[in-house]
Write an enzyme that holds these catalytic residues in place. Structure first.
Site, PDB file in Angstrom:
ATOM      1  N   GLU A  81       0.772  -1.227   0.000  1.00 33.99           N
ATOM      2  CA  GLU A  81       0.000   0.000   0.000  1.00 33.99           C
ATOM      3  C   GLU A  81       0.813   1.292   0.000  1.00 33.99           C
ATOM      4  O   GLU A  81       0.389   2.293  -0.563  1.00 33.99           O
ATOM      5  CB  GLU A  81      -0.928   0.010   1.224  1.00 33.99           C
ATOM      6  N   SER A 451     -43.661 -35.331  39.095  1.00 40.48           N
ATOM      7  CA  SER A 451     -43.150 -35.757  40.400  1.00 40.48           C
ATOM      8  C   SER A 451     -41.783 -35.198  40.731  1.00 40.48           C
ATOM      9  O   SER A 451     -41.313 -35.356  41.859  1.00 40.48           O
ATOM     10  CB  SER A 451     -43.116 -37.281  40.465  1.00 40.48           C
TER      11      SER A 451
END
Length: 798
Positions: A81, A451
């Site tokens: 770059e 239960s």
């Protein structure tokens, strides 16, 4: 006049330029703001052992400081770059001149303007300006670049650039890209991998490694050449790097660990509730959760296996699609189904059927083979397999020519594992597949516990005048106000009654009539109040039917409530998040907020600090121990004996509701409490015989085989002031003073011999007596019953 005209024209031009400059630069942002700028960063979520399990973000970015970025990565981006970055003042004059010359023609031709931008200019554009392509924006970019160079150091500018830039694959910044493309940290990248990342700023889509592999590798190799030309790689290093293939992950992943989707989503919801969405999605938080990855994976596997086993017991439902084997059928098949999260499963089509000899062809890799004969027979017994049927298969032979037939279960369920001493949620699975349904049945499904609620009834009795040796009559009983004007008559599953029985036996064998008689004597208001204090549910109706589990709760809450039976009677509030730190490493939340005055003192041989135990005391420690001991009996002698192979000091309670609509088991040791639930999302019946012992107990057992490797079962902590007496071969705990009053109340069954063997005799006898499914009559209407009434507990009878 000519001279005056020329001077006037020059002055006018100056005024115009001044006005244009004032207009152009009046709204320029302050470059100094970038000194404290931090782009939105992802919140990362970790398990208790540091495993990355998730990430929350709108922009997937991990911010790293300049000194954390390896030189190879910096050099790769400079080569690609801006090779003169450390030598120019923000603008590369030669590069800008070339770009501006070309842009004269681009403007005339209506083409997009070229950049010629330095890294400094790109930071100015990406952070301070818009991406608009115009002469004005280019001029602003140049001015801001000069200001940036005067305000920030080169290293600060490069740090902003490498963290802000978009690199495709949902990656913002180099750290995120390294993880998403290669599953690595920045420090683990090789030169060729760093070069590939540096190749991406010019156009991540154009160099997508899967869609355009040739272009991607070509651009990567060019960057490697530029690195060598600048002296950052030797020719040999460049050649070796260029020779390596470009290998990336198939798709970006938020975490390599994939077994905790339900847990991570719950952690996300809780974090957002505490800190707000913007902070969580972009604040770069560090979130450490309570998850144990080994237990989470074991929980997921155990639940999926248990649901698949249930599904197999109820037959083949048929293919999920069909095909005519036209060109492209494999791709069409892949589009028509959602992966079931069984990673070894594959989509396949049936090529031919000859009795139980079934040939198949896989859609993914076009392999051929045969179904396991037993699986083909299983499917054909319910619905004949046919050519063109689309199915799921799993290889079962090393050669890959033999396949097992698979189907995604229609039933669902949940598993929760909690540390009973602290409330840390160690594992949670909210369903068979998060991809198929994100509804979390652990935290969001309100179901009747059947239960599994009974221990709270017995705890309320033990908090009063009862002991484990107290006698309750197991005999028929009825109440006015039943359905259609009839009386409500709760029954035992076997339609038999066993006379005077101890509380221990009533809970171990889950006697319905005994439970109702006990609840009537204790009072449902006391039972409901205690269960709410323990965290089972809120606003429960004080109906007798609730004593058999007619109220509603979630697996998450019920499991947490059981923790009090293990930790000495304290209610703990379960939690998912241990600690949260902000992006600067400051702790902004800690779950354990207990005060420890001596924790910061230098050690000089003194005793370790004593912290107050977590949680509020809701039942007496002796009551907690009594229930734990009685529930250990459920595993050793009662309705959950299939878990007896786990050894001693393992307790729990089964639960099955009316018409087998929900099946439960909540089990525990001293160090872990585990709740398992199975049921259809629409609450339809599971089928005859699908009890808490049939489905949930095997899932619990499978999970605990992993859990007990690192958390071996230990004896339940004996309360200091409890009195112990041997009652029929079992050591019972008594509250001081009650042992003398209750010693003579040892159980005297009508026709069952005294001694430990009697429990198994009762279970065996009940198993032999089962001839039909039992449905509980309607509960009395005063007070009003809930909408759905529970049946007697059916657990442990199959």
């Amino acid at each position: 006049m000519a001279g005056i005209g020329l001077l006037g024209a020059i002055a006018l031009a100056g005024v115009i330029v001044a006005i244009y400059a004032a207009w152009l630069f009046h709204d320029l942002p302050d470059a100094g703001e970038l000194a404290d700028y931090r782009p939105p960063t992802a919140t990362r979520v970790y398990a208790g052992d540091g495993t990355l399990i998730g990430e929350f973000s709108d922009e997937r970015r991990l911010y790293v400081t300049y000194d954390q970025i390896p030189a190879t990565v910096v050099q790769a981006f400079l080569a690609a770059e801006d090779r003169n970055f450390f030598r120019h003042g923000g603008i590369d004059v030669a590069g800008l001149g070339r770009a501006m010359f070309k842009n004269l023609f681009n403007v005339v031709a209506g083409r997009r303007l070229e950049g010629g931008s330095t890294i400094t200019q790109q930071v100015a554009k990406n952070v301070l300006l818009t991406s608009e392509s115009s002469i004005n924006r280019k001029l602003k970019e140049a001015i801001l670049s000069s200001r940036l160079e005067a305000t920030l150091s080169k290293e600060q500018i490069l740090e902003l650039y490498l963290n802000e830039i978009y690199l495709g694959y949902r990656s913002y910044g180099v750290a995120s890209a390294a993880y998403n493309y290669f599953g690595k940290s920045l420090g683990q990248l090789t030169a060729d991998e760093a070069a590939f990342l540096a190749a991406l700023p010019k156009g991540p889509t154009n160099y997508h490694p899967k869609r355009f592999p040739g272009e991607a590798k070509g651009r990567r190799d060019w960057v490697l050449g530029e690195m060598a030309e600048n002296g950052w790689l030797t020719d040999a290093q460049r050649d070796a790097a260029q020779a390596r293939p470009l290998v990336t992950q198939d798709a970006p992943r938020r975490a390599a660990y994939q077994d905790a989707d339900f847990f991570v989503e719950e952690a996300r919801r809780q974090t957002i509730n505490r800190f707000g969405r913007d902070v969580v999605q972009g604040g770069g938080l560090y979130v450490r959760t309570t998850l144990d990855p080994a237990l989470q994976s074991a929980a997921r596997d155990a639940l999926m296996k248990g649901l698949e086993n249930y599904d197999r017991r109820h037959g083949w439902r048929g293919p999920w699609g069909t095909t005519d084997f036209a060109d492209g059928w494999q791709a069409d098949a892949a589009k028509k189904t959602t992966p079931p999260e069984r990673r070894a499963w594959q989509a396949a089509a049936i090529e031919s059927v000859s009795g139980n000899t079934v040939r198949i062809r896989t859609a993914r890799d076009d392999r051929t083979g045969t179904l396991v004969t037993a699986d083909a027979a299983w499917a054909n017994a319910n619905r004949q397999l046919r050519r063109g049927d689309l199915i799921f298969v799993e290889p079962v032979s090393e050669t890959g020519s033999s396949f097992a037939l698979k189907q995604v279960p229609a039933v669902n369920g949940a598993l929760v594992a909690i540390d009973p001493q602290t409330g840390r949620v160690l594992a949670m699975v909210g369903g068979y597949s998060y991809a198929l349904s994100s509804f979390n049945r652990a935290t969001q499904a309100q179901r009747q516990p059947g239960s599994a609620f009974k221990p709270f009834v017995y705890a309320a009795a033990l908090e009063g005048n009862y002991t484990p040796a107290s006698i309750v009559l197991d005999a028929p009983i009825s109440f006015a106000g039943g359905a259609n004007g009839e009386r409500w008559t709760p029954e035992n599953y076997s339609r038999e009654y066993y006379g005077p029985q101890s509380l221990r036996r009533g809970l171990e064998l889950s006697r319905n009539v005994m439970t109702v008689r006990l609840a009537q004597d204790v009072g449902m208001r006391k039972i409901v109040d205690l269960s709410e204090q323990m965290g089972v549910a809120d606003d429960m109706a004080p109906n007798l039917s609730v004593s058999l589990g007619a109220g509603e709760t979630t697996p998450y809450r019920l499991t947490a409530a059981y923790a009090a039976f293990v930790n000495g009677g304290r209610r703990i509030d379960p939690y998912f998040i241990d600690m949260v730190q902000d992006r600067n490493g400051e702790t902004i939340f800690r779950a354990d907020d207990r005060d420890c005055r001596d924790c910061d003192r230098t050690f000089s041989g003194q005793a370790s600090p004593r912290l107050v135990p977590r949680g509020k005391q809701v039942i007496d420690p002796i009551t907690a121990y009594q229930i734990s001991s009685m529930l250990e009996g459920v595993v050793q002698r009662g309705t959950a004996t299939s878990a007896r192979g786990l050894g001693r000091w393992v307790g729990g309670k089964t639960g099955t509701t009316n018409e087998y609509r929900s099946a439960w088991f909540v089990g525990f040791t001293t160090d872990i409490v585990v709740g398992v639930f199975i049921g259809f999302d629409d609450n339809r019946p599971l089928g005859s015989g699908e009890t808490g012992a049939t489905g949930p107990v095997p899932i619990f057992t499978e999970f605990m085989q992993t859990a007990l490797k690192t958390r071996p079962a230990r004896p339940f902590v004996r309360p200091r002031n409890a009195i112990f007496r041997n009652i029929n071969g079992i050591e019972e705990a008594f509250r001081p003073g009650t042992e003398r009053r209750r010693e003579e109340e040892a159980p005297r069954p009508i026709d069952i011999p005294i001694g430990p063997q009697k429990y198994e005799d009762v279970v065996r006898r009940e198993q032999e007596d089962q001839t039909r499914q039992d449905t509980a009559p309607a509960a009395p209407t005063s007070p009003p019953p809930p909408k759905r009434e529970p049946a007697e507990d059916l657990s442990g009878l199959y």
